[in-house]
Write an enzyme that holds these catalytic residues in place. Structure first.
Site, short mmCIF file in Angstrom:
data_model
loop_
_atom_site.label_atom_id
_atom_site.label_comp_id
_atom_site.label_asym_id
_atom_site.label_seq_id
_atom_site.Cartn_x
_atom_site.Cartn_y
_atom_site.Cartn_z
N HIS A 1 -3.80 3.23 -4.12
CA HIS A 1 -4.33 2.80 -2.58
C HIS A 1 -3.43 1.45 -2.34
O HIS A 1 -2.55 1.49 -1.37
CB HIS A 1 -5.43 2.41 -2.45
CG HIS A 1 -5.92 2.09 -1.30
ND1 HIS A 1 -6.01 2.49 0.00
CD2 HIS A 1 -6.18 0.63 -0.86
CE1 HIS A 1 -6.42 1.70 1.01
NE2 HIS A 1 -6.47 0.51 0.30
N GLU B 1 -20.66 -3.01 22.72
CA GLU B 1 -19.94 -4.26 23.08
C GLU B 1 -18.63 -4.22 22.09
O GLU B 1 -17.42 -4.88 22.81
CB GLU B 1 -20.76 -5.46 22.83
CG GLU B 1 -22.04 -5.60 23.70
CD GLU B 1 -22.98 -4.98 23.18
OE1 GLU B 1 -23.00 -4.15 21.92
OE2 GLU B 1 -24.27 -4.91 23.68
N GLY C 1 -5.21 -3.36 11.58
CA GLY C 1 -5.26 -3.88 10.30
C GLY C 1 -6.83 -3.88 9.87
O GLY C 1 -7.41 -3.30 9.11
N HIS D 1 -2.80 -0.91 7.09
CA HIS D 1 -2.26 -1.19 5.96
C HIS D 1 -0.97 -0.19 5.41
O HIS D 1 -0.49 -0.60 4.28
CB HIS D 1 -3.32 -1.26 4.95
CG HIS D 1 -3.96 0.15 4.79
ND1 HIS D 1 -5.35 0.34 5.61
CD2 HIS D 1 -4.03 1.14 4.09
CE1 HIS D 1 -5.61 1.48 5.27
NE2 HIS D 1 -4.96 1.92 4.20
N HIS E 1 0.78 -1.08 0.12
CA HIS E 1 0.06 0.04 -0.07
C HIS E 1 0.74 1.14 0.09
O HIS E 1 1.20 1.97 0.88
CB HIS E 1 -1.12 0.07 1.45
CG HIS E 1 -2.01 -1.16 1.15
ND1 HIS E 1 -1.59 -2.44 1.60
CD2 HIS E 1 -3.35 -1.10 0.80
CE1 HIS E 1 -2.86 -3.25 1.56
NE2 HIS E 1 -3.81 -2.33 0.94
N HIS F 1 -31.32 -13.47 21.68
CA HIS F 1 -30.50 -13.66 22.74
C HIS F 1 -29.99 -14.90 23.31
O HIS F 1 -29.11 -15.00 24.40
CB HIS F 1 -31.26 -12.82 24.30
CG HIS F 1 -31.62 -11.46 23.92
ND1 HIS F 1 -32.03 -10.80 22.89
CD2 HIS F 1 -31.29 -10.31 24.81
CE1 HIS F 1 -32.20 -9.57 22.94
NE2 HIS F 1 -31.73 -9.15 24.20
N PHE G 1 -23.98 -11.47 22.83
CA PHE G 1 -23.17 -10.05 22.46
C PHE G 1 -22.09 -10.14 22.23
O PHE G 1 -21.62 -8.99 21.82
CB PHE G 1 -24.11 -8.84 22.99
CG PHE G 1 -25.75 -8.80 22.87
CD1 PHE G 1 -26.34 -9.17 21.52
CD2 PHE G 1 -26.39 -9.29 24.05
CE1 PHE G 1 -27.39 -9.28 21.44
CE2 PHE G 1 -27.92 -9.28 23.66
CZ PHE G 1 -28.30 -9.65 22.53
N ARG H 1 -23.47 -16.65 36.76
CA ARG H 1 -23.30 -14.85 36.96
C ARG H 1 -23.03 -14.47 38.43
O ARG H 1 -22.20 -13.55 38.39
CB ARG H 1 -24.11 -14.22 36.17
CG ARG H 1 -25.75 -14.46 36.85
CD ARG H 1 -26.46 -13.62 35.98
NE ARG H 1 -27.81 -13.74 36.23
CZ ARG H 1 -29.00 -12.93 36.34
NH1 ARG H 1 -28.88 -11.53 36.00
NH2 ARG H 1 -30.35 -13.12 36.48
N HIS I 1 -25.67 -15.32 30.63
CA HIS I 1 -26.82 -15.42 30.11
C HIS I 1 -26.52 -16.46 28.83
O HIS I 1 -26.81 -16.16 27.62
CB HIS I 1 -27.77 -14.47 29.53
CG HIS I 1 -28.08 -13.59 30.53
ND1 HIS I 1 -27.39 -12.89 31.60
CD2 HIS I 1 -29.38 -13.05 30.97
CE1 HIS I 1 -28.23 -12.15 32.35
NE2 HIS I 1 -29.32 -12.17 31.99
#
Lengths: 739, 739
Positions: free
Chosen positions: A305, A465, A157, A107, A67, A529, A493, A401, A517
């Protein structure tokens, strides 16, 4: 609000006093004709820029790849940063209080490698530069920067990750500074510089991290935007026509602009100095207009590029630059000399700092002792003694938990190394300890009643998250072992967070991810979920420990394993629902081996593999098998596949008894993929889940002691009739549901 | 720029003419004292709001769970939307030109279910409402909205997905309108309404989608922001203090504000009507201030978010609302009557539209015929005839990313159903067809030279993999089969997209994901770009086809399979590097069966399983095994595990010959997890990759014909000496690398 354009008048002499080097022997800020700065003579600067660009063109040309465009376009930014503004020591890339630099547009790494070469990183020889895109396995110049190599703070990256890492690095500085600095003793006051391109600014993880940096008012973070308006597809306008500056301002950032980033080193220096000394109480976004592939015939075009220019064009570039087109990889002594003072400057910075730390030791011996341990990456207390003993853990049914909170919260309370946070699930993940202080800018208290300060180690990540995990990588990368990030969210998640979790595993950054969970037991929230296939990803991910503890004792074991794994991130996969506790069977040291015999049984007819939150189905099915079918079952607990793989062959054989001709059935409410290595049959999920209360969801999908025992019994019966040979090579799914 | 506060003066009479219903028999916009609108009498509106909120409290209380606070806070928004502004037909939830509604904050689904009940969706009975959070498996009221149920446009729940889906729905309208509408014939002119909370606005995928909607100037998209400033952790200020309105403005959105969203239905109606008729050429963001759990004692508090209030408090809420606290689930006739006119309005809308379509058929018979097919979800041409025959495919080594272009581009050229895009990798993924037109707002041409218009079907997603997949779900969800989204990026970056790919699989939305650069063969970009563990995720994901074709013929087969799978998204996993073509062995119909015999061999000593981009290692190792070790190998091609699982047991036995006592070795440059089901040993990756040119990367990790043959030979030798029994239950890793 209009951003500040950096012109001659806006860089104060006071700001310039912060420059780490005297500029060309003149008092800075006195010469209005050169934007207030008198740098080395214009001819030398031009020579450096031309040399740099031709070197980049040569390096990409030798193997016809790489690049070049971005690296060439950022040449002047590099000169400003590496020579004039950034504080670091090429001879000791790990100097603790160094400024951190992150190349989010990874890059363009040749840009960074080449400046590292020019300023004197000893491993970064010209020979090494030439290994870029080569077949040399000893190269320290991979296609994207990698943390393994000296002077690289984080591997980048995948776009958007780097700026999030930079936010974490800046947070680490703020937290350490607030914890250890004293009047006259700025032990930790480094800045974090992040180079970013048009692409990173489009990625969601970057946008999340930008919001957080603004919220936390991280004024020690400076993002330099290589604004060349070109990505692979062409003009950025193809996919993005928003007002970037206004968006950054709205996100709580200070915005500066540089109109000519291709050649005006002075203007860039002025902007970066302004940014370094900004007292706006905001992170700074320096929008620098550049031209991709500047100096080549494809300047400003996407063609610059991601491909070499071709030999003819490289020759043209050199001719236009006033160099001999026949000569390659040429760096004159004048150019090396231009950067010559940086090593001594670095030595000086470092010795000053060591003196400061030494004086601090006299003034604040206890804090200094603790600080020294943190610098060495050592815990300040013996964590093993803080983890509750088996007899102190609950015996009544307990959600894992909750068990995790029982283990982690005392650690977090006593060990400043812990920075614990949640993606807006504080009430669900139980990671709050007594008297925890939030990581917040202290000024939020008067303005909106939010308490906390930079000493705080509880982090409200918001519903982000991905940034949570990516910024945590930055926290962990600040200095090995100085900060241990603990993140938390629903397991499902961690799919949002997965690209950053992967980057942590790739970089060998220790972190603990509290993933609650963790199965259809999650219940009413339904299939969106309820993780089914996600464990397959994390079990396959190199250098990651995905652990599903079965009860509180195993949860303690999972934490001990995670804390010992200083080169490896861990995911602790935990239940929402209460789990039967098995103090008579469960063993924390068993977790460290990945799997162990939970209930041994002489003359067993079958081995049941119980996993994490679904262990109780195995144990109860064992009872039913004996009572209703007169079948004897042994039970293996299997919290972590990767840890088990590391065990000696004999241990594996002993646990799984695969030589003994006893069929093995794994019971887990996930897709079975991967368990086929350890079992002959699986009681697993073949579809997404269903919105039902947890117990009902289990039942709906056949997770019922009687049903399990019936199917296992039928399977064992078949094996008894037809022999183990009959099931060879044909894994059996015992829970093919109709749903 | 300050957003427009919606007050009495800013809703024009002209705008109000667009209201789908005459308001209380008065000409709208004539009464300055009630914000220009005269709605049903204030008492009735108040009764409706109170009834609604008490019903929500009752529904959450019955099983002590759910999310009451948001639903109650959004009551007035619901009345404005469902009664006054949105165009739909409760008796035909699938009316083609209906306004689409997306609940991005899906946890507040009771809000949507309850309004659907009140306005007359026939399946949404009061009895069904009571099934929320129950153990009833026939419930159409799951914990988050699910597309399976009538009237739900998309499944939501994972935050940020819904608004991205809404962008896709709005794009679909724009594309269909530009393609089929004619003067006087607005066949497709529906709006897309999206409800969003504080949480979605923090998620990266939402931020990506917001940028794109602004870029595309989707003025048929209206996002209603339930601005209650509360998430699970408490005040939004804990994690977000940015200027949301300014950020939206910077992203190219029109911003409206409503100060009292709790009770001022008139102001909300005025804002939504303004939004509906806005001619700003921008998507509209309506920032509506509300109070979570309004009417309860925890109003405005995070406690109202995700838990029932308790019986006592529910009684208090009812008392304060003027209702009998002893009565539950009460909806008076007055309330039903309030919504009574909506069904007939819907019937009217629909009959008007059918008449329009009928007239259009006379005026534009060809287009009308095509439109009718699109509405039915049928392709307008026989795609099977467009796919190149085997003899038209290349025989010289060809990268499968190129093969994919050879197959897909003629389809995309001829079938308007295809909307094909890339996350900024046009030069790498080869998905551009002759004369393709970009999906762009036409005004970009004069302002920044970007060509394209809304008829365009090539999408520049920018560097936003997650939004690409999430918005594509919206495109596919507009109407089954009307639009087939084809996305493209490097396979590694489908990890960024994974949460949305999962949502597509869960919702049974057909899409084709073109995932190039699919192994360490990717080369120099290094371990950040080389997938190792990602296939394990997608192979385990229910209702997803992850296909790795070995050559052009198999690539054609993969497309045929993907096109036939109308309820399933597919990932085509393709090489960057050239692949040997095997016209003598490869079969497109073999792909449809998941695996098939590639090279049969009598008296075989071993079965080699070759996979996708690594097939040539299996074929060449076969030659070496014969030449050097006198071992006969058969070769199986195994492009898709999920498709193979669907085959009859006999077919599986025939392909894998697991009864025959021939050991099976799978050869793939990924983590082996999951292959243990089909093989006895694996030649696979046990670490992340390395930055080296593709061929060198393979060699570095032991992917070398000679080395493979040696290890396979040793394994086969052991089995011959000690019998198949000796390897039972102990999968062998033949490529345990030192790296």
């Amino acid at each position: 609000m209009a951003p500040s354009a950096v012109t001659s008048s806006c860089v104060s002499a006071a700001a310039l006093d912060h420059l780490p080097v005297k500029l060309a022997g003149k008092a800075p800020g006195q010469n209005g004709t050169t934007n207030g700065l008198q740098l080395r003579d214009v001819h030398t600067t031009s020579l450096v820029l031309r040399t740099f660009r031709c070197l980049i063109a040569d390096l990409c040309e030798q193997f016809k790849g790489g690049h070049p465009g971005g690296a060439m376009g950022m040449a002047a930014i590099g000169v400003a940063l590496w020579k004039y503004v950034m504080r670091y020591s090429p001879e000791n890339p790990n100097f603790f209080n160094r400024d951190r630099f992150v190349l989010s547009n990874g890059h363009t790494c040749l840009w960074q490698y080449t400046f590292m070469h020019l300023v004197g990183y000893k491993n970064m020889t010209l020979d090494q530069l030439k290994s870029y895109h080569s077949t040399r396995t000893d190269s320290i110049c991979p296609g994207h920067p990698e943390i393994e190599h000296e002077g690289i703070e984080v591997t980048t990256g995948p776009l958007g990750q780097g700026i999030a890492n930079a936010v974490g690095l800046a947070m680490a500085t703020k937290n350490l500074a607030a914890t250890y600095n004293k009047p006259g003793f700025e032990l930790v006051n480094n800045k974090t510089w992040c180079m970013i391109g048009d692409a990173c600014l489009q990625e969601g993880v970057a946008l999340e991290a930008i919001s957080l940096a603004g919220h936390w008012r991280l004024d020690n973070l400076i993002v330099m935007y290589d604004n060349n308006q070109v990505t692979c597809d062409g003009s950025v306008d193809l996919a993005n026509t928003e007002d970037v500056n206004a968006k950054m301002t709205a996100s709580g950032w200070e915005v500066l602009e540089v109109a000519d980033g291709d050649n005006n080193v002075e203007a860039i220096v002025a902007a970066l100095v302004t940014a370094r000394s900004s007292n706006s109480g905001k992170p700074v976004f320096v929008n620098i207009k550049t031209t991709i592939g500047v100096g080549s015939k494809v300047a400003g075009d996407a063609k610059a590029h991601g491909a070499a220019f071709g030999a003819e064009e490289v020759a043209n570039i050199k001719k236009a630059s006033g160099f001999d087109p026949e000569k390659h990889f040429v760096v004159s002594d004048t150019v090396y000399d231009f950067f010559g003072e940086i090593k001594s400057r670095g030595r000086h910075l470092e010795s000053e700092w060591r003196e400061l730390v030494s004086d601090y030791g006299n003034a604040y011996p206890d804090l200094a002792y603790e600080f020294a341990l943190r610098v060495k990456g050592q815990f300040t207390k013996d964590w093993a003694n803080i983890i509750p003993a088996k007899e102190d853990l609950p015996t009544a049914p307990t959600a894992s938990r909750k068990s995790a909170g029982l283990v982690c919260n005392p650690l977090a309370e006593r060990l400043k190394t812990f920075m614990v946070g949640t993606a807006d699930l504080s009430p669900s993940v139980n990671m709050i300890w007594r008297d925890k202080v939030d990581f917040q800018h202290p000024d939020l208290r008067p303005t909106c009643g939010i308490t906390g300060d930079y000493t705080g180690r509880y982090i409200h990540w918001g519903i982000r998250e991905h940034a949570m995990a990516a910024i945590s990588n930055g926290l962990a990368a600040f200095n090995k072992g100085t900060i241990l990030p603990v993140t938390s969210s629903f397991f499902m998640f961690y799919l949002y967070a997965a690209p950053a979790v992967r980057m942590g595993a790739l970089q060998r950054l220790q972190a603990i991810h509290i993933a609650t969970h963790d199965s259809i037991g999650t219940g009413e929230d339904g299939p969106t979920h309820q993780p089914i296939e996600l464990a397959a990803l994390y079990r396959a991910m190199p250098n990651l420990l995905y652990m599903r503890p079965a009860d509180s004792e195993e949860t303690a074991g999972a934490f001990m394993t995670a804390l010992s794994a200083t080169d490896t991130p861990s995911i602790l996969s935990l239940s929402r629902q209460n789990l039967t506790q098995y103090p008579q069977y469960s063993r924390r040291d068993g977790v460290a081996r990945g799997a162990y015999v939970f209930i041994e049984q002489e003359d067993a007819d079958v081995t049941l593999i119980g996993v994490g939150s679904e262990m109780s189905f195995a144990v109860r099915a064992r009872d039913v098998l004996l009572e209703r079918f007169n079948l004897k079952a042994r039970v293996v607990s299997f919290p972590c596949q990767r840890l088990f793989e590391r065990q000696p062959r004999e241990y594996k054989a002993e646990v799984l008894q695969y030589r003994a001709g006893i069929p093995r059935v794994v019971i887990e409410a996930y897709a079975v993929n991967g368990w086929e290595r350890y079992a002959d049959a699986g009681y697993s999920m073949s579809s997404f889940g269903h919105s039902l209360p947890g117990a009902a969801a289990y039942k709906y999908f056949g997770y019922d002691d009687e049903v399990i025992a019936e199917r296992v019994s039928a399977f064992v019966g078949e094996v008894k009739r037809e022999g183990m040979e009959s099931i060879r090579g044909e894994f059996r799914d015992l829970n093919v549901s109709e749903h």
